[in-house]
Design an enzyme around this catalytic site. Sequence first.
Site, PDB file in Angstrom:
ATOM      1  N   LEU A   1       0.817  -1.217   0.000  1.00 11.68           N
ATOM      2  CA  LEU A   1       0.000   0.000   0.000  1.00 11.68           C
ATOM      3  C   LEU A   1       0.851   1.266   0.000  1.00 11.68           C
ATOM      4  O   LEU A   1       1.850   1.363   0.714  1.00 11.68           O
ATOM      5  CB  LEU A   1      -0.916  -0.001   1.234  1.00 11.68           C
ATOM      6  CG  LEU A   1      -1.843  -1.220   1.349  1.00 11.68           C
ATOM      7  CD1 LEU A   1      -2.685  -1.118   2.623  1.00 11.68           C
ATOM      8  CD2 LEU A   1      -2.731  -1.374   0.123  1.00 11.68           C
ATOM      9  N   HIS A   2       0.428   2.235  -0.816  1.00 14.13           N
ATOM     10  CA  HIS A   2       1.088   3.543  -0.867  1.00 14.13           C
ATOM     11  C   HIS A   2       0.029   4.613  -0.620  1.00 14.13           C
ATOM     12  O   HIS A   2      -1.147   4.284  -0.377  1.00 14.13           O
ATOM     13  CB  HIS A   2       1.800   3.728  -2.218  1.00 14.13           C
ATOM     14  CG  HIS A   2       0.921   3.424  -3.407  1.00 14.13           C
ATOM     15  ND1 HIS A   2      -0.162   4.188  -3.734  1.00 14.13           N
ATOM     16  CD2 HIS A   2       0.963   2.420  -4.318  1.00 14.13           C
ATOM     17  CE1 HIS A   2      -0.739   3.698  -4.820  1.00 14.13           C
ATOM     18  NE2 HIS A   2      -0.085   2.609  -5.184  1.00 14.13           N
TER      19      HIS A   2
ATOM     20  N   GLY B   1      -1.578   6.470  -2.517  1.00 12.18           N
ATOM     21  CA  GLY B   1      -2.747   6.392  -3.410  1.00 12.18           C
ATOM     22  C   GLY B   1      -3.804   5.477  -2.806  1.00 12.18           C
ATOM     23  O   GLY B   1      -5.001   5.804  -2.797  1.00 12.18           O
ATOM     24  N   HIS B   2      -3.376   4.337  -2.270  1.00 14.27           N
ATOM     25  CA  HIS B   2      -4.335   3.434  -1.615  1.00 14.27           C
ATOM     26  C   HIS B   2      -4.955   4.118  -0.387  1.00 14.27           C
ATOM     27  O   HIS B   2      -6.148   3.970  -0.121  1.00 14.27           O
ATOM     28  CB  HIS B   2      -3.635   2.159  -1.135  1.00 14.27           C
ATOM     29  CG  HIS B   2      -3.155   1.261  -2.236  1.00 14.27           C
ATOM     30  ND1 HIS B   2      -1.822   1.077  -2.496  1.00 14.27           N
ATOM     31  CD2 HIS B   2      -3.827   0.477  -3.121  1.00 14.27           C
ATOM     32  CE1 HIS B   2      -1.682   0.224  -3.499  1.00 14.27           C
ATOM     33  NE2 HIS B   2      -2.881  -0.144  -3.904  1.00 14.27           N
TER      34      HIS B   2
ATOM     35  N   GLN C   1      -5.093 -12.423 -12.551  1.00 16.59           N
ATOM     36  CA  GLN C   1      -4.964 -11.229 -13.397  1.00 16.59           C
ATOM     37  C   GLN C   1      -3.544 -10.989 -13.887  1.00 16.59           C
ATOM     38  O   GLN C   1      -3.255  -9.940 -14.453  1.00 16.59           O
ATOM     39  CB  GLN C   1      -5.523 -10.008 -12.677  1.00 16.59           C
ATOM     40  CG  GLN C   1      -4.767  -9.559 -11.446  1.00 16.59           C
ATOM     41  CD  GLN C   1      -5.536  -8.484 -10.682  1.00 16.59           C
ATOM     42  OE1 GLN C   1      -6.520  -8.761 -10.009  1.00 16.59           O
ATOM     43  NE2 GLN C   1      -5.114  -7.236 -10.806  1.00 16.59           N
TER      44      GLN C   1
ATOM     45  N   ASP D   1      -6.196   3.387 -12.611  1.00 12.41           N
ATOM     46  CA  ASP D   1      -6.554   2.231 -13.431  1.00 12.41           C
ATOM     47  C   ASP D   1      -7.879   2.552 -14.130  1.00 12.41           C
ATOM     48  O   ASP D   1      -8.924   1.965 -13.830  1.00 12.41           O
ATOM     49  CB  ASP D   1      -6.681   0.988 -12.548  1.00 12.41           C
ATOM     50  CG  ASP D   1      -5.351   0.618 -11.926  1.00 12.41           C
ATOM     51  OD1 ASP D   1      -4.481   0.098 -12.631  1.00 12.41           O
ATOM     52  OD2 ASP D   1      -5.172   0.885 -10.719  1.00 12.41           O
TER      53      ASP D   1
HETATM   54  O1  PAF Z   1      -6.477  -2.548  -8.657  1.00 15.31           O
HETATM   55  C1  PAF Z   1      -6.078  -3.558  -8.034  1.00 15.31           C
HETATM   56  O2  PAF Z   1      -5.282  -3.478  -7.110  1.00 15.31           O
HETATM   57  C2  PAF Z   1      -6.605  -4.918  -8.441  1.00 15.31           C
HETATM   58  O3  PAF Z   1      -6.775  -5.009  -9.817  1.00 15.31           O
HETATM   59  C3  PAF Z   1      -7.905  -5.308  -7.702  1.00 15.31           C
HETATM   60  C4  PAF Z   1      -9.042  -4.367  -8.043  1.00 15.31           C
HETATM   61  C5  PAF Z   1      -7.657  -5.286  -6.201  1.00 15.31           C
HETATM   62  C6  PAF Z   1      -8.323  -6.716  -8.106  1.00 15.31           C
HETATM   63  O4  PAF Z   1      -7.360  -7.656  -7.768  1.00 15.31           O
END
Ligand code: PAF
Length: 293
Positions: free
Chosen positions: A42-43, A45-46, A70, A161
């Site tokens: 986490l940074h 932005g989170h 993913q 994103d």
């Molecule tokens: O944006 C992200 O960190 C990921 O794509 C998410 C939404 C947590 C799904 O794994």
Amino acid sequence: MSSTPSAAEPPIVADIAGLRRQLVEWRRSGDRIAFVPTMGSLHDGHLALVAEARRRAERVVVSIFVNPLQFAAGEDFAAYPRSLEADRARLTPMGVDLLFAPSEAELYPSGREGLTQVIVPGLSGQLCGAWRDGHFEGVTTVVSLLFHIVQPDIAVFGEKDYQQLAIIRRMVNDLHFPVEVVGVPTAREASGLALSSRNAFLSAAQRGQASRIYRELQEAARALQAGRRDIARIEEQALQALKTAGLEPQFFEIRQPDLSAPDDATQQFVILTAARLGSTRLIDNLSVNCAKA
Ligand code: PAF
């Protein structure tokens, strides 16, 4: 809306049954739940997403799960930074009520093979999706699974994103998830570089090079605001500038906010780009409003 954040460490819950027991209690008290799904590392932005969640609901759940679905073959799944205890420490002053950190076996108990998938066709195959095989299919599958488990009232995502956010909005709409999706503007370093967990892979010199991405987005935005509509030429100039700066751009595209191609009447644009720098893949975007006030 939110109660005063406590500075208590959020409890880490790894099992779905334990999470659900807690959610039932909160719902019984009438509390609304805001959810921030993340892959950890986490940074700031989170933390901005968490702060937005905190403002909007009585309870905040953050998930940390590095979702193997993913990552395309050959991508950085194994190397993706993992730092659960450091992440918990970063969340502590934010008043997070629960940190959901399931294992892969907990989320996908029957394995990845033959797993039910949620796919948003069309939107998922372009831009980043054209470069990352199966990426957005993995995102929509895990996010819909997490939505089913957490059943949040609100879910908060970063606008960095942009394509992911557009795809999730479409999925929520199509599947009638009773979730309000909230986007939060991109947090940036002073140089303009968008904050990303993958910035941890960049050397100091590469960080300087990477800030060129935002400069090129701004340059293209200025061209649109000045009335230029030679879209292909603006895109080409940006691609060249990124290459000259030592980046390997994958795309630099000017679209409408819904990601369709602009036409003569378009006044709102979004410019999206992805570029590799060494082994690190970086993405960014910028929205541009050319409508006369
Ligand atoms: O944006 C992200 O960190 C990921 O794509 C998410 C939404 C947590 C799904 O794994």
